[in-house]
Design a protein around this motif. Structure first.
Motif, PDB file in Angstrom:
ATOM      1  N   THR A 101      37.820  20.814  23.559  1.00  0.00           N
ATOM      2  CA  THR A 101      36.792  21.785  23.217  1.00  0.00           C
ATOM      3  C   THR A 101      37.037  22.291  21.797  1.00  0.00           C
ATOM      4  O   THR A 101      38.136  22.159  21.266  1.00  0.00           O
ATOM      5  N   THR A 102      36.020  22.892  21.198  1.00  0.00           N
ATOM      6  CA  THR A 102      36.056  23.367  19.807  1.00  0.00           C
ATOM      7  C   THR A 102      36.691  22.330  18.871  1.00  0.00           C
ATOM      8  O   THR A 102      37.644  22.634  18.161  1.00  0.00           O
ATOM      9  N   PRO A 103      36.144  21.088  18.853  1.00  0.00           N
ATOM     10  CA  PRO A 103      36.779  20.026  18.066  1.00  0.00           C
ATOM     11  C   PRO A 103      36.619  20.168  16.564  1.00  0.00           C
ATOM     12  O   PRO A 103      37.214  19.388  15.813  1.00  0.00           O
ATOM     13  N   THR A 104      35.834  21.149  16.103  1.00  0.00           N
ATOM     14  CA  THR A 104      35.699  21.364  14.667  1.00  0.00           C
ATOM     15  C   THR A 104      36.493  22.575  14.190  1.00  0.00           C
ATOM     16  O   THR A 104      36.435  22.933  13.019  1.00  0.00           O
ATOM     17  N   GLY A 105      37.233  23.221  15.101  1.00  0.00           N
ATOM     18  CA  GLY A 105      37.995  24.407  14.737  1.00  0.00           C
ATOM     19  C   GLY A 105      39.303  24.070  14.037  1.00  0.00           C
ATOM     20  O   GLY A 105      39.672  22.911  13.870  1.00  0.00           O
ATOM     21  N   HIS A 106      40.019  25.104  13.631  1.00  0.00           N
ATOM     22  CA  HIS A 106      41.283  24.918  12.912  1.00  0.00           C
ATOM     23  C   HIS A 106      42.279  24.101  13.734  1.00  0.00           C
ATOM     24  O   HIS A 106      42.977  23.241  13.196  1.00  0.00           O
ATOM     25  N   VAL A 107      42.363  24.375  15.046  1.00  0.00           N
ATOM     26  CA  VAL A 107      43.299  23.661  15.914  1.00  0.00           C
ATOM     27  C   VAL A 107      42.655  22.389  16.461  1.00  0.00           C
ATOM     28  O   VAL A 107      43.231  21.303  16.411  1.00  0.00           O
ATOM     29  N   GLY A 108      41.442  22.520  16.989  1.00  0.00           N
ATOM     30  CA  GLY A 108      40.797  21.394  17.635  1.00  0.00           C
ATOM     31  C   GLY A 108      40.593  20.194  16.735  1.00  0.00           C
ATOM     32  O   GLY A 108      40.744  19.043  17.172  1.00  0.00           O
ATOM     33  N   SER A 109      40.276  20.423  15.475  1.00  0.00           N
ATOM     34  CA  SER A 109      40.061  19.297  14.564  1.00  0.00           C
ATOM     35  C   SER A 109      41.342  18.508  14.347  1.00  0.00           C
ATOM     36  O   SER A 109      41.313  17.275  14.252  1.00  0.00           O
ATOM     37  N   ARG A 110      42.457  19.199  14.298  1.00  0.00           N
ATOM     38  CA  ARG A 110      43.745  18.519  14.149  1.00  0.00           C
ATOM     39  C   ARG A 110      44.084  17.733  15.417  1.00  0.00           C
ATOM     40  O   ARG A 110      44.593  16.604  15.350  1.00  0.00           O
ATOM     41  N   VAL A 111      43.781  18.313  16.578  1.00  0.00           N
ATOM     42  CA  VAL A 111      44.034  17.629  17.847  1.00  0.00           C
ATOM     43  C   VAL A 111      43.243  16.324  17.912  1.00  0.00           C
ATOM     44  O   VAL A 111      43.785  15.262  18.259  1.00  0.00           O
ATOM     45  N   VAL A 112      41.976  16.385  17.571  1.00  0.00           N
ATOM     46  CA  VAL A 112      41.133  15.194  17.607  1.00  0.00           C
ATOM     47  C   VAL A 112      41.680  14.112  16.682  1.00  0.00           C
ATOM     48  O   VAL A 112      41.772  12.932  17.062  1.00  0.00           O
ATOM     49  N   ARG A 113      42.045  14.490  15.474  1.00  0.00           N
ATOM     50  CA  ARG A 113      42.570  13.495  14.525  1.00  0.00           C
ATOM     51  C   ARG A 113      43.830  12.815  15.062  1.00  0.00           C
ATOM     52  O   ARG A 113      43.972  11.587  14.985  1.00  0.00           O
ATOM     53  N   LEU A 114      44.729  13.585  15.634  1.00  0.00           N
ATOM     54  CA  LEU A 114      45.974  13.008  16.147  1.00  0.00           C
ATOM     55  C   LEU A 114      45.723  12.114  17.355  1.00  0.00           C
ATOM     56  O   LEU A 114      46.362  11.067  17.503  1.00  0.00           O
ATOM     57  N   LEU A 115      44.808  12.503  18.219  1.00  0.00           N
ATOM     58  CA  LEU A 115      44.488  11.656  19.371  1.00  0.00           C
ATOM     59  C   LEU A 115      43.895  10.329  18.910  1.00  0.00           C
ATOM     60  O   LEU A 115      44.239   9.260  19.445  1.00  0.00           O
ATOM     61  N   LEU A 116      43.011  10.368  17.932  1.00  0.00           N
ATOM     62  CA  LEU A 116      42.438   9.128  17.400  1.00  0.00           C
ATOM     63  C   LEU A 116      43.524   8.249  16.802  1.00  0.00           C
ATOM     64  O   LEU A 116      43.538   7.027  17.002  1.00  0.00           O
ATOM     65  N   GLN A 117      44.441   8.852  16.071  1.00  0.00           N
ATOM     66  CA  GLN A 117      45.524   8.081  15.458  1.00  0.00           C
ATOM     67  C   GLN A 117      46.471   7.504  16.506  1.00  0.00           C
ATOM     68  O   GLN A 117      47.139   6.497  16.245  1.00  0.00           O
ATOM     69  N   ALA A 118      46.505   8.126  17.688  1.00  0.00           N
ATOM     70  CA  ALA A 118      47.336   7.623  18.786  1.00  0.00           C
ATOM     71  C   ALA A 118      46.621   6.543  19.597  1.00  0.00           C
ATOM     72  O   ALA A 118      47.181   6.004  20.550  1.00  0.00           O
ATOM     73  N   GLY A 119      45.376   6.243  19.217  1.00  0.00           N
ATOM     74  CA  GLY A 119      44.631   5.199  19.912  1.00  0.00           C
ATOM     75  C   GLY A 119      43.816   5.687  21.093  1.00  0.00           C
ATOM     76  O   GLY A 119      43.351   4.881  21.901  1.00  0.00           O
ATOM     77  N   VAL A 120      43.635   7.004  21.204  1.00  0.00           N
ATOM     78  CA  VAL A 120      42.868   7.591  22.303  1.00  0.00           C
ATOM     79  C   VAL A 120      41.471   7.951  21.804  1.00  0.00           C
ATOM     80  O   VAL A 120      41.309   8.478  20.700  1.00  0.00           O
ATOM     81  N   ARG A 121      40.462   7.657  22.607  1.00  0.00           N
ATOM     82  CA  ARG A 121      39.081   8.074  22.313  1.00  0.00           C
ATOM     83  C   ARG A 121      38.803   9.336  23.110  1.00  0.00           C
ATOM     84  O   ARG A 121      38.452   9.271  24.295  1.00  0.00           O
ATOM     85  N   PRO A 122      38.951  10.516  22.504  1.00  0.00           N
ATOM     86  CA  PRO A 122      38.756  11.750  23.262  1.00  0.00           C
ATOM     87  C   PRO A 122      37.282  12.031  23.503  1.00  0.00           C
ATOM     88  O   PRO A 122      36.410  11.600  22.750  1.00  0.00           O
ATOM     89  N   ARG A 123      37.036  12.776  24.551  1.00  0.00           N
ATOM     90  CA  ARG A 123      35.705  13.299  24.826  1.00  0.00           C
ATOM     91  C   ARG A 123      35.651  14.698  24.225  1.00  0.00           C
ATOM     92  O   ARG A 123      36.477  15.548  24.574  1.00  0.00           O
ATOM     93  N   VAL A 124      34.716  14.941  23.334  1.00  0.00           N
ATOM     94  CA  VAL A 124      34.658  16.235  22.663  1.00  0.00           C
ATOM     95  C   VAL A 124      33.402  16.979  23.084  1.00  0.00           C
ATOM     96  O   VAL A 124      32.316  16.400  23.169  1.00  0.00           O
ATOM     97  N   LEU A 125      33.576  18.266  23.361  1.00  0.00           N
ATOM     98  CA  LEU A 125      32.468  19.127  23.742  1.00  0.00           C
ATOM     99  C   LEU A 125      32.092  19.952  22.530  1.00  0.00           C
ATOM    100  O   LEU A 125      32.911  20.738  22.021  1.00  0.00           O
TER     101      LEU A 125
END
Length: 291
Positions: A6-30
């Motif tokens: 959740t909140t994938p464009t926020g200060h924390v969420g955006s970093r989480v999304v980037r790291l998951l992508l770099q780990a090879g995971v396709r996250p579902r973002v709300l």
């Protein structure tokens, strides 16, 4: 392994999304507005468009997920912010209780352990309690004060003044949101933890506001003077800005209720993160103030 952010464009969420992508995971973002995601990210994630305040949307969008990273989207300026935070979490709480979500990582805060008397932080305390009662595996990340909170006082810092109603000599943990995002991503990718877990995120050191003014003076290359105000001064300023009384007390209470707080989790190897305030301020605050 489906991971929801959740909140994938926020200060924390955006970093989480980037790291998951770099780990090879396709996250579902709300996300309410997919256009706020950059084009490269949008192509690589599973976008579910909707409002986190819509419990039906949250439940449908998280259904079947292994792990959900929940960030309360309630602004401090909301009317009845504590109740709003608890109500907004109903979708994820119901999904966890029904077994539609196996694990939830909650972005919580120091002060939530008080379970009352800490202003809007009490909303996070209620979410912790409701998630704990679902039977799902839950991880509460109790974070220190975000460095990015200083962005709320850019005008004051431009004048060379850092204003606070906290005790100037009371040390409290401060942390970079980027570092929080790295811990969140690591926990989302770790499939081993079970039950109820609490982990603090305390940043590299506890800081007093007196020390913060000194650090900012060096990092920003301009003198920063500390100015302390009373709770009633903060109330008056917030009321004059048109905020409802419930929001005013939620904001004032966060500082008043944690003024003498000793976090429940001690500072140790697991709670300490690397980014210093000086480095963050030089990278983020200094360019903004120069502009």
């Amino acid at each position: 392994m489906t991971i929801v952010v959740t909140t994938p464009t926020g200060h924390v969420g955006s970093r989480v999304v980037r790291l998951l992508l770099q780990a090879g995971v396709r996250p579902r973002v709300l996300v309410r507005d997919p256009a706020r995601l950059d084009a490269a990210t949008r192509e690589r994630v599973d976008v579910r468009r909707g409002d986190l305040t819509d419990a039906a949307f949250v439940r449908e969008a998280t259904s079947g997920a292994r792990t959900v990273f929940w960030v309360d989207p309630t602004p401090h300026t909301a009317e009845d912010p504590i109740e709003t935070s608890e109500r907004t979490a109903s979708g994820i709480v119901d999904a966890a209780r029904a077994g539609e979500v196996a694990r939830v990582v909650l972005l919580s805060s120091i002060g939530a352990e008080k379970r009352g008397g800490a202003g809007h932080i009490d909303g996070l305390a209620r979410i912790e309690e409701r998630l704990d009662a679902t039977g799902a595996d839950t991880l509460h990340l109790r974070c220190g004060y975000f460095f990015t909170n200083l962005l709320l006082d850019l005008d004051g810092l431009a004048r060379g003044v850092l204003t606070t109603s906290a005790r100037p000599g009371m040390p409290l943990p401060w942390v970079a949101p980027r570092d929080i995002g790295e811990i969140v991503a690591a926990r989302l990718l770790n499939d081993e933890w079970k039950g109820r877990v609490v982990q603090a995120v305390h940043g590299p050191e506890d800081l007093t506001y007196e020390r913060i003014a000194e650090i900012l003076t060096g990092a920003l290359d301009r003198p920063i003077r500390l100015e302390t105000v009373g709770d009633d001064d903060v109330r008056a300023a917030l009321h004059s800005a048109g905020l409802p009384s419930s929001a005013v007390e939620g904001i004032v209470g966060m500082t008043a209720g944690t003024r003498d707080l000793i976090p429940e989790q001690p500072r140790d190897l697991l709670t300490t993160t690397p980014t210093t305030l000086a480095a963050w301020a030089y990278t983020h605050l200094r360019p903004l103030l120069r502009a």
